[in-house]
Design a protein around this motif. Sequence first.
Motif, mmCIF file in Angstrom:
data_model
loop_
_atom_site.group_PDB
_atom_site.id
_atom_site.type_symbol
_atom_site.label_atom_id
_atom_site.label_comp_id
_atom_site.label_asym_id
_atom_site.label_seq_id
_atom_site.Cartn_x
_atom_site.Cartn_y
_atom_site.Cartn_z
ATOM 1 N N ALA A 1 0.807 -1.045 -0.112
ATOM 2 C CA ALA A 1 0.042 -0.068 -0.039
ATOM 3 C C ALA A 1 0.714 1.205 0.077
ATOM 4 N N THR B 1 -0.247 2.909 4.373
ATOM 5 C CA THR B 1 -0.656 1.885 5.030
ATOM 6 C C THR B 1 -1.703 2.037 5.983
ATOM 7 N N THR C 1 -5.041 2.469 4.025
ATOM 8 C CA THR C 1 -5.390 0.816 3.820
ATOM 9 C C THR C 1 -5.841 0.440 4.927
#
Length: 276
Positions: free
Chosen positions: A34, A37, A40
Amino acid sequence: MAGHLFLVGTPLGNLEDITLRALRVLKEVDLIAAEDTRRTRELLSYYNIHKPLTSFHQHNRKEKGPVLIRLLKEGKDIALVTDAGMPGISDPGEDLVREALKADIEVVPVPGPSAVITALVVSGLPTRRFVFEGFLPRKGKERQERIAELATEQRTLVLFEAPHRLSRTLRELLEAWGDRMVAVGRELTKKFETVFRGTLHTALQYFEENPPRGECTLVVAGAPKEAPAFIPEEAVLLVEALQKAGRPRKEALAQVARFYGRPRREIYKACLLKKA
């Protein structure tokens, strides 16, 4: 046997804008790479998905890219996601795709939301032919040359811009291209989604008084050969879009008349004919 690199489209803002296939892929892969992160992780938590997560972004792509390619060669399936929308568009996913293909690794697109298309279709500007330019160079000769090069582009242009640079970009486009119709999408699909529709001049005035938040997507009318081909139906749609955006009818008619190089009464007549 090598694994697969899945390019998974994720929501621009509204977490419900994700496909069933994307959810299945995210649940089944061995690893998710990602750009952000934290963002995500919010998406995965919302859908109760628990998979290993690693970062892959502009600043670590040279080091992390070979690691991901090695894992793919070892048979791991990896999903690549970006901050929002489709990975590989104005982000380092483009590099990873290129390296995966060189290594004979299968790349599988899992289509999803796109800020480019979302902004384009709500702009009210012609969508038959358009060109995506992403972010303009930030400064210097390269930026000046790119803006000058695009001045004669006749297709509708779609650009990305950071909020703190928006006013500067609008000013430079106005100076280099002259006044054109523009739509500026902000916080697309989110709670405070807004789409400003007007001219470069009125957009500059508005955003200098109302500094934006969040990444912006600009949709700008292409360069006319002399004046854009006058299509009454399109002219009426532009007038209606401007009025919906809060422009007084008189101002909306005047802006569209300037855009087409036509008398305001002709635009007014087209609007009357539609109502008839």
